[in-house]
Design a protein around this motif. Structure first.
Motif, PDB file in Angstrom:
ATOM      1  N   TYR A 143      35.850   4.756  27.099  1.00  0.00           N
ATOM      2  CA  TYR A 143      35.234   5.517  26.014  1.00  0.00           C
ATOM      3  C   TYR A 143      33.759   5.774  26.297  1.00  0.00           C
ATOM      4  O   TYR A 143      33.130   5.066  27.078  1.00  0.00           O
ATOM      5  CB  TYR A 143      35.418   4.811  24.672  1.00  0.00           C
ATOM      6  N   ASN A 147      35.896   6.452   9.980  1.00  0.00           N
ATOM      7  CA  ASN A 147      35.319   7.772  10.219  1.00  0.00           C
ATOM      8  C   ASN A 147      35.532   8.110  11.694  1.00  0.00           C
ATOM      9  O   ASN A 147      35.017   7.432  12.571  1.00  0.00           O
ATOM     10  CB  ASN A 147      33.822   7.755   9.883  1.00  0.00           C
ATOM     11  N   THR A 148      36.303   9.156  11.961  1.00  0.00           N
ATOM     12  CA  THR A 148      36.608   9.501  13.353  1.00  0.00           C
ATOM     13  C   THR A 148      35.647  10.530  13.944  1.00  0.00           C
ATOM     14  O   THR A 148      35.819  10.956  15.070  1.00  0.00           O
ATOM     15  CB  THR A 148      38.048  10.034  13.477  1.00  0.00           C
ATOM     16  N   THR A 149      34.619  10.916  13.205  1.00  0.00           N
ATOM     17  CA  THR A 149      33.647  11.886  13.718  1.00  0.00           C
ATOM     18  C   THR A 149      32.297  11.214  13.936  1.00  0.00           C
ATOM     19  O   THR A 149      31.261  11.711  13.533  1.00  0.00           O
ATOM     20  CB  THR A 149      33.491  13.070  12.733  1.00  0.00           C
ATOM     21  N   ASN A 150      32.311  10.084  14.610  1.00  0.00           N
ATOM     22  CA  ASN A 150      31.101   9.280  14.777  1.00  0.00           C
ATOM     23  C   ASN A 150      30.545   9.290  16.199  1.00  0.00           C
ATOM     24  O   ASN A 150      29.822   8.399  16.582  1.00  0.00           O
ATOM     25  CB  ASN A 150      31.383   7.840  14.335  1.00  0.00           C
ATOM     26  N   GLY A 151      30.891  10.289  17.003  1.00  0.00           N
ATOM     27  CA  GLY A 151      30.353  10.394  18.348  1.00  0.00           C
ATOM     28  C   GLY A 151      31.157   9.683  19.425  1.00  0.00           C
ATOM     29  O   GLY A 151      30.789   9.719  20.593  1.00  0.00           O
ATOM     30  N   VAL A 204      33.982   9.251  22.084  1.00  0.00           N
ATOM     31  CA  VAL A 204      34.858  10.073  22.916  1.00  0.00           C
ATOM     32  C   VAL A 204      35.772   9.130  23.686  1.00  0.00           C
ATOM     33  O   VAL A 204      35.300   8.264  24.418  1.00  0.00           O
ATOM     34  CB  VAL A 204      34.042  10.946  23.902  1.00  0.00           C
ATOM     35  N   SER A 251      29.858   7.551  24.574  1.00  0.00           N
ATOM     36  CA  SER A 251      29.043   8.002  23.445  1.00  0.00           C
ATOM     37  C   SER A 251      27.593   8.031  23.899  1.00  0.00           C
ATOM     38  O   SER A 251      27.258   7.563  24.981  1.00  0.00           O
ATOM     39  CB  SER A 251      29.201   7.069  22.243  1.00  0.00           C
ATOM     40  N   LYS A 262      44.826   7.982  16.282  1.00  0.00           N
ATOM     41  CA  LYS A 262      44.302   9.022  15.391  1.00  0.00           C
ATOM     42  C   LYS A 262      43.108   9.786  15.963  1.00  0.00           C
ATOM     43  O   LYS A 262      43.069  10.998  15.899  1.00  0.00           O
ATOM     44  CB  LYS A 262      43.933   8.379  14.053  1.00  0.00           C
ATOM     45  N   ASN A 263      42.135   9.101  16.517  1.00  0.00           N
ATOM     46  CA  ASN A 263      40.933   9.807  16.977  1.00  0.00           C
ATOM     47  C   ASN A 263      40.978  10.196  18.446  1.00  0.00           C
ATOM     48  O   ASN A 263      39.950  10.393  19.072  1.00  0.00           O
ATOM     49  CB  ASN A 263      39.648   9.046  16.643  1.00  0.00           C
ATOM     50  N   THR A 264      42.185  10.349  18.986  1.00  0.00           N
ATOM     51  CA  THR A 264      42.313  10.837  20.356  1.00  0.00           C
ATOM     52  C   THR A 264      43.262  12.017  20.475  1.00  0.00           C
ATOM     53  O   THR A 264      43.300  12.660  21.505  1.00  0.00           O
ATOM     54  CB  THR A 264      42.857   9.742  21.300  1.00  0.00           C
ATOM     55  N   ASP A 265      44.051  12.287  19.452  1.00  0.00           N
ATOM     56  CA  ASP A 265      45.111  13.304  19.516  1.00  0.00           C
ATOM     57  C   ASP A 265      46.082  12.998  20.642  1.00  0.00           C
ATOM     58  O   ASP A 265      46.702  13.889  21.199  1.00  0.00           O
ATOM     59  CB  ASP A 265      44.531  14.716  19.680  1.00  0.00           C
TER      60      ASP A 265
END
Length: 136
Positions: free
Chosen positions: A60, A39-43, A45, A62, A127-130
């Motif tokens: 990173y 899950n890449t929408t878990n807070g 950054v 959070s 994936k979770n950094t673009d």
């Protein structure tokens, strides 16, 4: 005297290489199933990514209470995309069960030598950094 100074300089270089190698503490998990389940929408950054030798250094952030219980993993999909240079897809898995409003930033390092390609270059698509980063 010059030989002594040169010897000390060489020893100092070797010691600093060992420190850099030792600081790369985590490994990449290569698992297609885990990659798909993240899950890449878990807070989480991702502030920055940097490759130093065979280590991927990540900063990173959070929210949390102390950030001491956070768990960060780097998961590789196992697939190698054919391009020049080739590409690999990765994602950060982040476990944070702290329910506080404070905001923390941490750093972690991952030994990425297990995903090195034979020609010496590979794009790492995170994936979770673009972002993607070239590993040489």
């Amino acid at each position: 005297m010059i030989i002594l100074i040169g010897s000390i300089s060489l020893l100092g270089c070797n010691a600093s290489k060992e420190v850099a190698k030792a600081s790369c503490t985590n490994t990449v998990v290569i698992n297609a199933e885990q990659y798909e389940q993240i899950n890449t929408t878990n807070g989480l950054v991702i502030n920055s990514l940097k490759i130093e030798g065979d280590c991927l250094k990540v900063s990173y952030s959070s929210s949390g209470c102390s950030a001491e219980t956070w768990e960060l993993q780097l998961i590789d999909s196992g697939a190698i995309l054919e391009s020049l240079p080739p590409q690999r897809n990765l994602v950060f898995s982040f476990k944070n069960e702290e329910m506080c409003q404070a905001y923390f930033t941490k750093e972690a390092t991952f030994n990425i030598s297990s995903i090195k390609e034979q020609d010496g270059k590979v794009w790492l698509n995170i994936k979770n950094t673009d972002k993607r980063i070239l590993y040489e």
